[in-house]
Each structure stands twice: as C-alpha cells, then as structure tokens.
Scaffold this motif. Sequence first.
Motif, PDB file in Angstrom:
ATOM      1  N   UNK A   1       0.838  -1.204   0.000  1.00 18.98           N
ATOM      2  CA  UNK A   1       0.000   0.000   0.000  1.00 18.98           C
ATOM      3  C   UNK A   1       0.869   1.249   0.000  1.00 18.98           C
ATOM      4  N   UNK A   2       0.634   2.106  -0.983  1.00 20.85           N
ATOM      5  CA  UNK A   2       1.364   3.371  -1.076  1.00 20.85           C
ATOM      6  C   UNK A   2       0.424   4.501  -0.689  1.00 20.85           C
ATOM      7  N   UNK A   3       0.947   5.439   0.094  1.00 20.73           N
ATOM      8  CA  UNK A   3       0.135   6.585   0.489  1.00 20.73           C
ATOM      9  C   UNK A   3       0.774   7.858  -0.029  1.00 20.73           C
ATOM     10  N   UNK A   4      -0.063   8.770  -0.466  1.00 19.74           N
ATOM     11  CA  UNK A   4       0.451  10.062  -0.928  1.00 19.74           C
ATOM     12  C   UNK A   4      -0.690  11.058  -0.902  1.00 19.74           C
ATOM     13  N   UNK A   5      -0.374  12.298  -0.638  1.00 21.56           N
ATOM     14  CA  UNK A   5      -1.384  13.343  -0.694  1.00 21.56           C
ATOM     15  C   UNK A   5      -1.871  13.471  -2.133  1.00 21.56           C
ATOM     16  N   UNK A   6      -0.936  13.382  -3.052  1.00 23.71           N
ATOM     17  CA  UNK A   6      -1.282  13.440  -4.474  1.00 23.71           C
ATOM     18  C   UNK A   6      -0.835  12.134  -5.115  1.00 23.71           C
ATOM     19  N   UNK A   7      -1.785  11.272  -5.460  1.00 21.92           N
ATOM     20  CA  UNK A   7      -1.403   9.964  -6.000  1.00 21.92           C
ATOM     21  C   UNK A   7      -1.302   9.971  -7.530  1.00 21.92           C
ATOM     22  N   UNK A   8      -1.496  11.135  -8.169  1.00 21.06           N
ATOM     23  CA  UNK A   8      -1.497  11.192  -9.632  1.00 21.06           C
ATOM     24  C   UNK A   8      -0.206  10.638 -10.245  1.00 21.06           C
ATOM     25  N   UNK A   9       0.985  11.045  -9.739  1.00 24.27           N
ATOM     26  CA  UNK A   9       2.217  10.502 -10.335  1.00 24.27           C
ATOM     27  C   UNK A   9       2.312   8.981 -10.190  1.00 24.27           C
ATOM     28  N   UNK A  10       1.827   8.446  -9.068  1.00 21.33           N
ATOM     29  CA  UNK A  10       1.856   6.995  -8.888  1.00 21.33           C
ATOM     30  C   UNK A  10       0.888   6.312  -9.842  1.00 21.33           C
TER      31      UNK A  10
END
Lengths: 598, 598
Positions: free
Chosen positions: A286-295
């Motif tokens: 599980x990856x978390x990011x405020x902005x997941x667009x690049x992922x």
Amino acid sequence: MRKSIATVSLSGSLSEKLTAVAAAGFDGVEIFENDLLTSPLSPEQVRLRAADLGLRIELYQPFRDFEAVPDDVLAGNLRRAERKFALMERLGADLLLVCSNVSAEARDDDALAAGQLHRLAELAAGFGIRIAYEALAWGRHVSTYDHAWRIVERADHPGLGTCLDSFHILSRGSDPKGIEDIPGEKIFFLQLADAPRVAMDVLQWSRHYRCFPGQGGFDIAGLAAHAVRAGYRGPLSLEVFNDVFRQADAGRTAVDALRSLIGLEESAGLAALPAPVVPSGFAFAELAAADTEPLRGLLAGLGFTRSGRHTAKPVELWRQGEARVLLNTAGGHRRDGACLAALGLDTADPVAATWRAESLLAPVVPRRRGPAESPLDAIAAPDGTELFFCGTPQPGRPGWTGDFTDLEDTAAEPIGVTRIDHVAMTQPWHHFDEASLFYRTVLGLRPDESLDLADPYGLFRSRAVANTEGTVRIALNVAPGPGDQELRPQHIALATDDLVTTVRRWRERGGAALRIPGNYYDDLDARHALDPQTLAVLRELDILYDRDEHGEFLHCYTPTVGRVFFELVQRTSGYRGYGAQNATVRLAAQHTGQQQPA
Amino acid sequence: MRKSIATVSLSGSLSEKLTAVAAAGFDGVEIFENDLLTSPLSPEQVRLRAADLGLRIELYQPFRDFEAVPDDVLAGNLRRAERKFALMERLGADLLLVCSNVSAEARDDDALAAGQLHRLAELAAGFGIRIAYEALAWGRHVSTYDHAWRIVERADHPGLGTCLDSFHILSRGSDPKGIEDIPGEKIFFLQLADAPRVAMDVLQWSRHYRCFPGQGGFDIAGLAAHAVRAGYRGPLSLEVFNDVFRQADAGRTAVDALRSLIGLEESAGLAALPAPVVPSGFAFAELAAADTEPLRGLLAGLGFTRSGRHTAKPVELWRQGEARVLLNTAGGHRRDGACLAALGLDTADPVAATWRAESLLAPVVPRRRGPAESPLDAIAAPDGTELFFCGTPQPGRPGWTGDFTDLEDTAAEPIGVTRIDHVAMTQPWHHFDEASLFYRTVLGLRPDESLDLADPYGLFRSRAVANTEGTVRIALNVAPGPGDQELRPQHIALATDDLVTTVRRWRERGGAALRIPGNYYDDLDARHALDPQTLAVLRELDILYDRDEHGEFLHCYTPTVGRVFFELVQRTSGYRGYGAQNATVRLAAQHTGQQQPA
C-alpha cells in the motif's frame, strides 16, 4: 524466568531508564554504577522509584580489580568494598558483581584469589549481600568462565557464586557446554548479550558492538539452556554495551530488548509462544500520498489496472497478475510525498499470527474498520510500516478484496508483471538490528547476512529476510547515518518471467528506466563475457545483470516518486540474491537523475 | 613531489570528486574503477574533464585476482585485462594497479605468478600501459611487500613494477626499511594511508577506518622517506577508505587530504615549510551573542572586570589576572545563542605564523580592520572558530589591546582567576580527524590520545592538543553523531591557584556551580579515601576531583549560556589531564539541569 536488563544498555538518565524498563514489562534491573553516580536521586530514592515501578534490583555492578592482590592493596580494596556494601544496603540490592582483576597488581595465584574472595564474601554477608564473581574475557589472569568457577569452588563460601556472561564466554570461543558442570545454585547470575561475529580487539568489541540476543552471531539461547539445565533459576538479564543503543530512545530499546528475551526463551525451550505463522506471499503493498497522480501514471504505464475502490476509504486497488498495489489518498499529512505505508501478507491463520505478534510485543494497530468490512489485523513494524495479516478467503470469511468494489475503468494491457518479488525498506538508523529481530521472531522470516553497499555519499548496510520458499522477501536497508525521512527510500520489486519483453512493452507506452552508465556495460563485458547480442540488449534497455551459483538476475528501475520507486526483476534457475553487486551503480544513477533536470 | 589522491577517498560522483581534487590543489588522481562505472561520463569525457582541471590520471585501479592461476582461468583473466587496457586507452591512463590474488583459485607458486605477470605486462605494453603489482595485506599467498617485490623481480619485465601501500605494509607490522632495497625505478607507485592503531580484522580495518597521514597511529612520513631514498620519484598518492569521509563534503575532505600530504613532506624532510610558530598562551577568548547580558552577568559574578571597549567594533574586553574574554555583540545572526567565536593566541611572530598557516591551506580570514587598528592576522579553524595570531607588543607595534579604550565602570573584586587554562570545542562530526591534524600541523600543538566519554545520550570522543609548556591547551570533542549546532557545547576553563577560595567568593556574589550528585562523592570516598574534611568541602561546593601520577585536579562548572559554559580549575603538582574521569558525571548533571526548571 524473570527478565532483567542492565541500565547501561539504555540511553538517558537513570530515572528515564527505570521508567522505560518497567514500561516494556521487565521484572528487574541491574544497576550499573555510573548510572547511579550521575543521578541526582539518592540510593534510597532509587530504591523507592524501582519499587513503585515494580522492578526488582537484581544486581549492582561492577566492582573491579579486587582479588589476587598483595596485602597492602587488599586492605584498600576491602575498604572500597565496604563503602559499596553500605551503598547497596541503601539501594536495596543484595547481589554484587565482581569482575576478574585486570590490573597490573593482580597475581596469577588461584589460592590467593580464592582466599581473598572468601574474605570479601564474609564481609558482604554482614550486610546481607552475596558476591557473583565473573571472568572478563580480557581479565589479567582469569579470563574464562571455568577458571572463575574453579576459584569460586575453591573459595567455598555460601555467599560467593559465579556470574556467567554470554559475551565473555562466546567471544573467547569457550564451549558453553561446561556450564552444566557447575551446580545451578552456584550460578548466581546470568548475563546475556549477543554480538556480530567480527574479528577485533575483544575489549572494543565488548564495549561498543554488543547487541541483544538474536541480533548477532552467537547462540545465546543455547548458552542459556545450558545454565538452566545446570539448575540456574535466577533472572535472564541483558547487559549490552552498544554505541547505537546509547543514543536511541530508551523506551523503544527496552521493548526491543524484552522481545529478544521472549524470543530467546522460546528458542531455548524455556517457554512456549504461539507458533509463528510464516506469511506465504504478498497480498498487497500500500502506497500513500497526498497526491497519488504521479503513482497512478507510473502504475498504468507498468501495465497495472485500477480494478477496485474501497467501499469506505479513499483507497484504490491496482493489479496485474498476482501483484496488487493499493493507493491511499488519505496521505495528506505525509510531507515526504509518496511512501510505502503498509504491506498485506498472505497468512494462513491471521488470528494466530496476531496472537504471536502481540506476545512478542509488536504494537497492534488500532482498528479503523467499518461495520461491513472484513476483519483485518495489522501490526506496526519498527519503521512504522503497517503489516496486515490477510487470510485466505474461506466460506463465511470473505477475503480482504471483498471490501473493494470492482472497477475496470482504466483497464490496461499487462506487460508481464506476475507478482511482487520483494520490497525494500530503509530503516531508521538507530533501529536496524531491531528490525531484523522483529521480522525473524514475529513473522518467522529467515535473515540473510548483512552486506555493506556503497552509495556515492556513504555506506549503506542491507540485510534481507525471507520465507523458505522465497515468496516473501523483504530487504532491510539502513542509511549511513541518522537522517531525514527523504533519505529513506523504499521500493517494490515486481517479478516478470521475461524482463526484456516487459521493458519493451513498458517503453512502448512511454516508460523509461533509470539510465545506467555505458561504463557499467563495458565492465559487465570484461567480467562476465556475455554474448554480444545479450549485452547490447541490456545496454539498450538499461537492464542490470547479476549471477550467483544458482542462476541469473536481470533487473531495472523506474523513476522515484516521493520516497518510492519500482524495480522490475527476472530471476532464473533459483538465483537467490537481490543484485547487491549492482546497488552502487543504481544508487549513483539515482543521485545523477536527481541532479539533472527532469 | 607530485601529489595525488584516489577518487575512492572522497564523497560524491566522479565529476564532483575531480572538481574537489583540482580545487584543493592536487596534481593528479587515481581513478577507482567503481567511480568510473557509476559515472554517466564516458572514459573520453573523464579524460577531457581531468585535463581541463589540470589533473593527471596517475593510475587506474584495482585489477583483482589475476596471477598464479590455472591455465583455463588465466585465459579469462587475460581477456578481462585486455578489456581494461582498451578502457584505459580511452581514459588516458597508463598505469594499472594489480592487487595480489585473494581468490581460492590462486596457487602458492611464485614462479607461476611471475610468469603470468610477465605475460600481463607484455600484453599491457602493446597498449602503452605499465603494471604496478601490490601485495594486499589479506592476499591469499602474497601479503607482504617484499614478497610482491620478489615476484616482480623474478618476472623481470620493464613494464612491471611494484606498488607500495603504507596501510598494507604497516598494518601487518612489516619493517618498511626494506623498501630501500628495491630499485627506485621499480617502485611504480606509492599509496599512502594512515589508520588508528586498533586490533581488528585487517580487511575491515582497511575498508572502513583508514585516514590521512598524520591522523592515525602509523609513521607514514618515515615510510615515504624510505621510498624516496630508494629512488622513487612518482607521486605521493592518498588511498583512504573511510566511512566518515564517504559522507563528508568532498571539497573540504580534499583540502584536509592535501594538508596531510604537505605536512608529510615536511616530516619526511622532502620539502621545507615556514617553521611552526607555536603559540605561547591564550591572548583572549571571544564570545559572540545577539544578547550578551547573560554572559555579562556570569563574567561579573566570576570576578571579571569590563576593562575596555573596542574603538571601532561592538566588542568589550573583560579581564581578570591574565584571563581575557571578549564579548562581541555583533552576533545577531547567530541563532544558537552565545558561542565561542574566536581565540587569540600569543604568538612570537604573527607574520610567520600566518605564512605557515597559508602554506598548510588554512583559510585566512578576510581582514575587517579599520585604518587605526593594529594588524591582527586570523585563520579559520575547521569548526569555523577564528584563530587570531596576537603578537607581543613591541616599540612601534602596539599590541591588540591598543584597539580598546580603557573602562573601569564595572570594576569587580577578582575571585582568584589567573588565566585561561584550556578551551574545549565540540567539532562537527565529520571533521574530528581534520581538526586534530589542523592544530598539530598549522599551530605545532601536540595531540594526546583519543578518549571515549559517556554522555547519557551517547558516547563522545575527545582528544586534546597542547603546547609543551601546557600554557595552550585545546580539548577537541566530537558528538555521538552528525547533529545540530546546539548539540555542540564549547567551554572556557579558567585557572585558579585555590579553587575552594575562588568558589566561595563566587558563591558570595550569587554564583552557583553545576550541581553534582551526592552519589559521586560517596564513590570518591570509596575510590580515593580523601580525608573527610576535604571530601565535605568538595561535596559542599560541587567540586569534582581527579588525580594522575603527577598531581591532582579540582574543577567545577558554571551554568550554560547558549552553547557556552565556564569551568574553574586548579591543577597541582603538574597534573596533566582534563578530568576526563568526571566527564560522564558533568554531562549527566548538565542534562539534568536542562530538564529542571531554572
């Protein structure tokens, strides 16, 4: 058995140490003299503090350079001892550790040593105190445990026994089996410390590099078992001198320490724990990011399909073959960009796995489960990553994927990724040994040897843990020094059966692997004499190459997003490693990439 | 002689390393293979970059596991060598380092080794390349320099010589005098590295703990002199593997490295430098703070008189006996509160001192002198402290105090302080070895042994430098890890001939020494059997006690202001140390003080 730890093993003031030891759940402590000398608390106050915390003061230590000395020196030594006995009375400690003499005044005379120790024990008896005599590995004339025991036997005083210290015994290569020849009631104390197997001056090794049992290279459990078979019934006590622990948070170190003793009791057959439930595979990362667009862009390019959305949380499920990646957009508080927040582990019996984890002091993550969600137990790993025990779906027990609604809105053509091969996580600098012990005891994974890897800006250490089948592999790295989060990269390695084809497909949809210098391929040619066509393809596609006695390893890397990047890997014929040979090239290329305009 | 350094000695990318090496002023470099492999620059680009920077590529290295192997292995090794020769042609390097074989395939057969090295040299000759054969200290069959030389002699090829490496020679305890028996023209290369004298596995020692000549325990200058006497005329080249240097700023490490070679040339009698002008005393210590009020209060309490004000700068002179402290209020940019900004050193010949400092690459601090001010040369020490060379006042050359107008507005009763005994400065973590080399070579001070001191939150290292008379003493400390400024305390120790009276007077005007735990005095009683009255006074006044074979040491501490505190010390009968025995107690007491309300 009672569990104890020497205050010198932890960072901070005596008061902080006692608090941390009690909070972790120890039964007692050894008070290390320097910790008392530097404390503003009087001995009486320390006694009260320990009692309030429910800690027994098992031992006061060390008393040095006492025995086998000329008469005039003895008089001074007895005076010194008397002062310490008075102190111990105030402290409420009834056992004093006497280390074998290291001074130039000591004589090589067992009868003299025995006679003087008898006299010391007699003096101590007047204070209600007993003496535990220990051979230091660098003692001037007494440096082995059997020699110390012979002197104790000869001294023949009920208040005199021996103290066994695993480091002093094993660092000299002594056979611990002889411990069973000592009457158990004459083993007054048992100190346990492990250490990495390095060839260095034993004093330096002892003072700076000890670690908790299970974190080094010695069989500490075996040694403890000998002592118990001999009849020892005192506490198992940790005495660890370690430069890193001296700096680390005491509360956390104390938990790490107690976990090592709990694991030791199990290994030595002294106590039973719920059996380990070794995970059989990665359910998800599980990856978390405020902005997941690049992922999202990266995953789509790599052939993943967004196949589900969590019914209650802002989490998406992306999959390809058996590789599953969750994207959690509730990561707005994470300033360091994308990071690996959790791993799902395929676990035959999640309840038993959680039970074992709790018995080994792993923090259970508070549930945030909605009423309709499947039960999913999670614990926190030492670096904060959450580990979810994902049970195999059974009738009446839905799998974790049941919490996701199906989506096929961005169905992508797969590029050949079959599953997660391994994940790599850079650990906090102070907690590297803690991490490998954690994965070994809590999850039953098997650790490899530690490796040094050269980054252009410092050396890394790396140690992998894996299950026997190699279907769960976690590489634990530690950065060169205590640093910031952004210096702690994490990555997910995705397996394919044909890396060249996978990379070509990735390229077709705009993917670009981390650029590898041409010089690397010239060297590959010099070292391995690969056929020119193969070499040309590797060079063209920025694929790295390694081999071991079992097989070959091909791998390449994606760009980094936040702290996270992906690796694409192909193992053939049972290659066992992780391409450590190529880590320096990869790390340098990542630095180069960061220095160049995107 | 030409000066060179191996790229592996520095942190960063190859490109960064070359830039740093050239900027420091080296003549050449050894290219370490891994640095080339990980560089995006082609060999031709590296060649051009080096040429642009005025650097000669002295050596390409290492080529491993070549000689004394079975025929089938030899074929592969020759193929591998040929690839490297082609690479070296592109790179413009004409000397290859071949290390003695460490692999299991190597045979203990000098004739075989010599024959195969001859063949290698013959192959290399076709590329205009020469071979330097070196014995690794852990070579399988060849591990001493004289053995390597015998093989080279036996191989008898003009393109084959030997490479001498001071670490490999001295770490094994070989006598370097035998170097003079080797014809100078057959010594193709000389690599220099020092190391602390520790007993540990030689491979680990070599890979992690090497340091620059003069920073360790070996006589590297003596070894270099042997090689020069043998007729060696190639470069002096540093090859240092060091975990700390791998992390440190490359530009700075390169300057430190070149300074060590310049100092080595002087020690070995290979070059003359301006003679050292050893300072004879402390002219002043300068403290800077945005708000100097707390320091003023502290100094006044300690019996200092504000006796002058600088004619042009916001600097006050406080004095008592021969102790002088400057307070600089132009420290508004310093966020870390009060700090030690400069030291004035009594210097017989400031011009010569500056000249020497410059020749050893010490940065000269830009002058900010007003037209009427006395000339005062200053250099920057590794931690940024400015060191002023203060000349003795002479007719026609006013002393530095001439820049201060007299004041007696806060004339205080002195309390017995006579002079500055020593100053202690915590050095940046990456630059501890640099600092002790700096003070030794630039100022001609004599370093003591390094000590480990236990702070409750980690181990410190400490090393003092001093002049022969003991009138200038500087204790260099290094904190447990790379940390912030505020973790780097500095202090000024003030001498008195009667500490008890001095402390009583200080108390009368409201002073209060750092509180020392009662447990410390109980232990002092146990250890030293001081007479009860003396002990009672020490306990009452929070005075610490130490003794060595020469005399006694009494000392106590003031509270800390910003990063700075004062120590009051009394030495009797030539005591030589700094009370290191008591450092742990003092450090713990300072932490305790910070945790309690003021």
